[in-house]
Design an enzyme around this catalytic site. Sequence first.
Site, PDB file in Angstrom:
ATOM      1  N   TYR A 106     -13.892  19.611 -14.302  1.00  9.70           N
ATOM      2  CA  TYR A 106     -14.519  17.565 -14.708  1.00  9.70           C
ATOM      3  C   TYR A 106     -14.830  17.905 -13.940  1.00  9.70           C
ATOM      4  O   TYR A 106     -15.453  17.830 -12.713  1.00  9.70           O
ATOM      5  CB  TYR A 106     -13.258  17.048 -14.628  1.00  9.70           C
ATOM      6  CG  TYR A 106     -13.391  15.602 -14.805  1.00  9.70           C
ATOM      7  CD1 TYR A 106     -13.681  14.535 -15.814  1.00  9.70           C
ATOM      8  CD2 TYR A 106     -13.721  14.671 -13.110  1.00  9.70           C
ATOM      9  CE1 TYR A 106     -14.013  13.308 -15.287  1.00  9.70           C
ATOM     10  CE2 TYR A 106     -13.552  13.225 -13.145  1.00  9.70           C
ATOM     11  CZ  TYR A 106     -14.442  13.330 -14.296  1.00  9.70           C
ATOM     12  OH  TYR A 106     -14.346  11.648 -14.271  1.00  9.70           O
ATOM     13  N   ASP A 126      -5.651  20.890 -12.624  1.00  6.04           N
ATOM     14  CA  ASP A 126      -5.367  19.182 -13.286  1.00  6.04           C
ATOM     15  C   ASP A 126      -4.840  19.188 -13.768  1.00  6.04           C
ATOM     16  O   ASP A 126      -5.760  20.054 -15.450  1.00  6.04           O
ATOM     17  CB  ASP A 126      -6.108  19.659 -12.813  1.00  6.04           C
ATOM     18  CG  ASP A 126      -7.278  18.379 -13.404  1.00  6.04           C
ATOM     19  OD1 ASP A 126      -6.662  17.069 -14.159  1.00  6.04           O
ATOM     20  OD2 ASP A 126      -8.837  17.374 -13.549  1.00  6.04           O
ATOM     21  N   ARG A 142       0.846  -1.615   0.194  1.00  6.12           N
ATOM     22  CA  ARG A 142      -0.009   0.663  -0.373  1.00  6.12           C
ATOM     23  C   ARG A 142       0.909   1.811   0.127  1.00  6.12           C
ATOM     24  O   ARG A 142       0.825   2.080  -0.267  1.00  6.12           O
ATOM     25  CB  ARG A 142      -0.977   0.081   1.095  1.00  6.12           C
ATOM     26  CG  ARG A 142      -2.487   1.113   1.203  1.00  6.12           C
ATOM     27  CD  ARG A 142      -2.882   1.135   2.526  1.00  6.12           C
ATOM     28  NE  ARG A 142      -2.622   0.340   2.961  1.00  6.12           N
ATOM     29  CZ  ARG A 142      -2.446   0.497   4.323  1.00  6.12           C
ATOM     30  NH1 ARG A 142      -1.387   1.212   4.488  1.00  6.12           N
ATOM     31  NH2 ARG A 142      -2.793  -0.699   5.427  1.00  6.12           N
ATOM     32  N   LYS A 166      -6.199   8.938 -19.173  1.00  5.62           N
ATOM     33  CA  LYS A 166      -6.066   9.473 -20.024  1.00  5.62           C
ATOM     34  C   LYS A 166      -5.072   9.396 -20.916  1.00  5.62           C
ATOM     35  O   LYS A 166      -4.527   8.239 -21.098  1.00  5.62           O
ATOM     36  CB  LYS A 166      -6.769  10.926 -20.557  1.00  5.62           C
ATOM     37  CG  LYS A 166      -8.139  11.361 -18.817  1.00  5.62           C
ATOM     38  CD  LYS A 166      -9.125  10.306 -18.904  1.00  5.62           C
ATOM     39  CE  LYS A 166     -10.324   9.856 -17.838  1.00  5.62           C
ATOM     40  NZ  LYS A 166     -10.092  11.449 -17.290  1.00  5.62           N
TER      41      LYS A 166
HETATM   42  C1  LIG Z   1     -10.854  12.076 -15.971  1.00  5.94           C
HETATM   43  C2  LIG Z   1     -10.699  13.136 -15.277  1.00  5.94           C
HETATM   44  C3  LIG Z   1     -10.480  13.064 -14.118  1.00  5.94           C
HETATM   45  C4  LIG Z   1     -10.552  11.587 -12.878  1.00  5.94           C
HETATM   46  O1  LIG Z   1      -9.953  10.891 -13.063  1.00  5.94           O
HETATM   47  P1  LIG Z   1     -10.157   9.335 -13.561  1.00  5.94           P
HETATM   48  O2  LIG Z   1      -9.118   8.345 -13.533  1.00  5.94           O
HETATM   49  O3  LIG Z   1     -11.398   8.983 -14.641  1.00  5.94           O
HETATM   50  O4  LIG Z   1     -10.438   8.861 -11.735  1.00  5.94           O
HETATM   51  C5  LIG Z   1     -10.107  13.864 -13.649  1.00  5.94           C
HETATM   52  N1  LIG Z   1     -10.268  14.979 -14.656  1.00  5.94           N
HETATM   53  C6  LIG Z   1      -9.765  15.788 -15.950  1.00  5.94           C
HETATM   54  C7  LIG Z   1      -9.984  16.739 -16.510  1.00  5.94           C
HETATM   55  C8  LIG Z   1     -10.473  13.739 -16.180  1.00  5.94           C
HETATM   56  O5  LIG Z   1     -10.736  14.485 -17.540  1.00  5.94           O
END
Ligand SMILES: *Cc1c(COP(=O)(O)O)cnc(C)c1O
Length: 379
Positions: free
Chosen positions: A98, A170, A46, A195
């Site tokens: 998001y 982000d 962990r 992504k």
């Molecule tokens: C997909 C996404 C998230 C969340 O990520 P997960 O891996 O789905 O938990 C946060 N911010 C943006 C801009 C995203 O496209």
Amino acid sequence: MKFGTKAIHAGQEPDPTTGAVMTPIYQTSTYWQKSPGDNKGYEYSRGTNPTRKALEDCLAALENAKHGLAFSSGLGATDAVMKLLLPGDEVITGDDLYGGSYRMFTKIFANFGIKFHFLDLSKPENILPYLNDKTKLIWIETPTNPTMKIIDIAEVAKIAKAKNVLLCVDNTFASPYLQNPIDLGADIVMHSATKYLGGHSDVVMGALMMNDDELYKRLWFIYNATGATPGPQDSFLVLRGIKTLHLRMKAHCENGRQIAAYLKSHPKVDKIYWPGFEDHPNHDIAKKQMRDFGGMISFTIKGATLEDTYKLAGSFKVFTLAESLGGVESLINHPVSMTHGSIPKELREKAGVVDSLLRLSVGVEDVEDLLDDLKQALG
Ligand SMILES: *Cc1c(COP(=O)(O)O)cnc(C)c1O
């Protein structure tokens, strides 16, 4: 080292026990100790795992950061940042976040006495009236999702620094190939590695990168104490995906450029959102802080009702109708009913997320096939 070399090599040495060139998947939860506390730096997975550690060092290198932490999802990473806060603290953030971040802020952390201000941050001066002694974090996303507003990271960082407020960016939409927020003054970079970093739509993962040793220690404590850490198999998949990040991003940008130009000239397309257009309201900032403009494009259809838009979204043959983005395959998304369903209609529409809006994640297929698909669907 330059970007492509870091993507392939950072954090990865041949395995010391066997010489394996690719980082092994250390599928173990625990580690042998010679005597209590006398171990090889690993105690329990962990907290630390060698496959994940290789990934974290690589992630840090890509963002020019000293430290990286991998989480079991992007939202897991976001959750860890929010746990730096205490009841009474305030957060300033964007008005077209998001959807999952918005849901977490308003439905989870607001219940613990944290106050959020959702503002149009394409004008950084909008932050000023909301800054006070309780402001502890500014959380931004740029380009924003799905209307591709660009927020001036260096400007926001200046405002944050002057008040000793943490800035977290982000950076999922841009990827580290296009933009490095820490170089522009951010304290923490967050990614949904699901992504572009993973890049193949086969794994869910998140990441945080930071320079400050103390901040790293606090975030590592939260990561280990709350436990949203990814397993070795998923860590391996993202490490593997990153090896082609620079090649994929070049192709995403080139295909994106051609598709944006095509949509702009299409008589049925109304608004189109892509930061590479010179008439995009924040094009100058995009040019200043990004290396290229990416493959994320949103557009609205002239006079289309919700039903028309559903029909159109279902008529693609190469683009796949699905949530998510950043994979090698092209995806089409209907934000109102898919990714942004958890944002109230009023707030959503104010940010341009209307019924006829569609969002493309342009993949790396041959662009002629993508253009043909758009032509037949819009026809
Ligand atoms: C997909 C996404 C998230 C969340 O990520 P997960 O891996 O789905 O938990 C946060 N911010 C943006 C801009 C995203 O496209």
